[in-house]
Design a protein around this motif. Structure first.
Motif, PDB file in Angstrom:
ATOM      1  N   ASN A 179       0.808  -1.222   0.000  1.00 28.46           N
ATOM      2  CA  ASN A 179       0.000   0.000   0.000  1.00 28.46           C
ATOM      3  C   ASN A 179       0.843   1.275   0.000  1.00 28.46           C
ATOM      4  OD1 ASN A 179       0.807  -0.476   2.763  1.00 28.46           O
ATOM      5  ND2 ASN A 179      -0.662   1.092   3.366  1.00 28.46           N
ATOM      6  N   VAL A 180       2.153   1.139  -0.157  1.00 29.36           N
ATOM      7  CA  VAL A 180       3.035   2.302  -0.226  1.00 29.36           C
ATOM      8  C   VAL A 180       3.483   2.502  -1.671  1.00 29.36           C
ATOM      9  CG1 VAL A 180       5.260   3.283   0.471  1.00 29.36           C
ATOM     10  CG2 VAL A 180       3.840   2.072   2.138  1.00 29.36           C
TER      11      VAL A 180
ATOM     12  N   ALA B 185       4.918  -1.607   8.402  1.00 27.81           N
ATOM     13  CA  ALA B 185       3.489  -1.890   8.459  1.00 27.81           C
ATOM     14  C   ALA B 185       2.704  -1.107   7.406  1.00 27.81           C
ATOM     15  CB  ALA B 185       2.942  -1.583   9.846  1.00 27.81           C
ATOM     16  N   GLY B 186       3.344  -0.123   6.781  1.00 32.95           N
ATOM     17  CA  GLY B 186       2.672   0.668   5.772  1.00 32.95           C
ATOM     18  C   GLY B 186       1.652   1.633   6.341  1.00 32.95           C
ATOM     19  N   THR B 187       1.958   2.213   7.501  1.00 32.56           N
ATOM     20  CA  THR B 187       1.015   3.150   8.122  1.00 32.56           C
ATOM     21  C   THR B 187       1.455   4.605   8.005  1.00 32.56           C
ATOM     22  OG1 THR B 187       2.044   3.087  10.324  1.00 32.56           O
ATOM     23  CG2 THR B 187       0.418   1.378   9.805  1.00 32.56           C
TER      24      THR B 187
ATOM     25  N   TRP C 276       3.654   7.958  -1.078  1.00 31.62           N
ATOM     26  CA  TRP C 276       2.272   8.133  -0.624  1.00 31.62           C
ATOM     27  C   TRP C 276       1.682   6.796  -0.188  1.00 31.62           C
ATOM     28  CZ3 TRP C 276       4.022   7.890  -5.571  1.00 31.62           C
ATOM     29  CH2 TRP C 276       3.407   7.002  -6.442  1.00 31.62           C
ATOM     30  N   LEU C 277       0.597   6.869   0.547  1.00 30.17           N
ATOM     31  CA  LEU C 277      -0.145   5.683   0.957  1.00 30.17           C
ATOM     32  C   LEU C 277      -1.311   5.458   0.003  1.00 30.17           C
ATOM     33  CD1 LEU C 277      -0.309   6.244   4.824  1.00 30.17           C
ATOM     34  CD2 LEU C 277       1.127   4.585   3.610  1.00 30.17           C
TER      35      LEU C 277
END
Length: 253
Positions: A15-16, A116-118, A250-251
């Motif tokens: 998701n990144v 974690a992609g947060t 970006w996410l």
């Protein structure tokens, strides 16, 4: 015409999103050809706006990147709530819909995210900002500890051509976080004996040393030279009147 990009090779979560723009593909004319993304370099403003719009469309970005008014500081802004063109040299986000970006033409762009992609962040690390601590400040914005972060070093001026004075070496040594960091800083400078008090500095090695001293262990990239690769990258030292490459992260939703 779509702007050409490099997709950084680093093991980020799915998701990144991340990308680094190249010179090719845009509509700017000489000496800014072709994909200049900076409005402050005396390029035609409509060409820059068209290049930025093309970038958003070709990368399918969730929003227009947060373009910063970069001043070689160590200031960072929270991208989701930042005003347009804030004066800062880095941004971070933990929200979908915000795109962190920095513009460079020899300075070092650094992209970061957590495993974690947060959260993501982008920092403009010229030697002044790097020496002043912008990377340790960027690392400190993350909720996760540094050993759970990943960093990518984008295109910057290479160690074979980046000449600085002895005062730059001393400035970095004065900011060393510990003896190991100090030793790594010293190793990143090579004295040019035939030129007096001049050194060749390795921005990539200095960034790695700073990140490692801050607890980051997963560091990728760092294998370009913006000065030597005129086909793909802008370089202020090579051509003072020139454009800027963009480094974005970006996410994804």
């Amino acid at each position: 015409m779509p702007i050409d990009v490099i997709r950084p090779q680093w093991p980020v979560p799915a998701n990144v999103g991340s990308a680094i723009t190249l010179r090719s593909g845009g509509c700017s004319t000489e000496p800014f050809s072709q994909s200049n993304l900076a409005l402050h370099v005396q390029d035609d403003a409509q060409s820059v706006i068209a290049n930025r719009q093309s970038l958003v469309q070709s990368l399918r970005l969730p929003a227009e990147p947060l373009w910063l008014d970069q001043v070689h500081s160590t200031d960072l802004v929270y991208a989701p709530s930042a005003i347009d063109s804030p004066q800062a040299d880095g941004s971070y986000s933990d929200q979908f819909g915000a795109v962190c970006a920095v513009l460079t033409a020899d300075c070092l762009p650094v992209l970061l995210c957590d495993r974690a992609g947060t959260q993501v962040a982008a920092a403009h690390a010229g030697w002044r900002g790097l020496c002043g601590g912008i990377l340790r400040k960027t690392v400190a914005t993350f909720k996760y500890p540094p050993d759970l972060l990943l960093a990518y070093l984008g295109p910057a001026i290479g160690p074979q051509v980046f000449e600085v004075g002895g005062e730059v070496l001393q400035a970095f040594l004065d900011q060393a976080q510990n003896p190991t960091h100090r030793q790594a800083i010293a190793a990143a400078f090579r004295l040019r004996e035939s030129v007096g008090d001049k050194y060749l500095a390795d921005l990539y090695a200095l960034a790695r040393a700073e990140l490692q001293a801050s607890g980051v262990t997963e560091i990728y990239g760092g294998d370009y030279c913006s000065y030597s690769d005129s086909e793909r990258f802008y370089s202020y030292r090579r051509e003072p009147k020139t454009g800027r490459n963009g480094s974005l992260i970006w996410l994804r939703g």
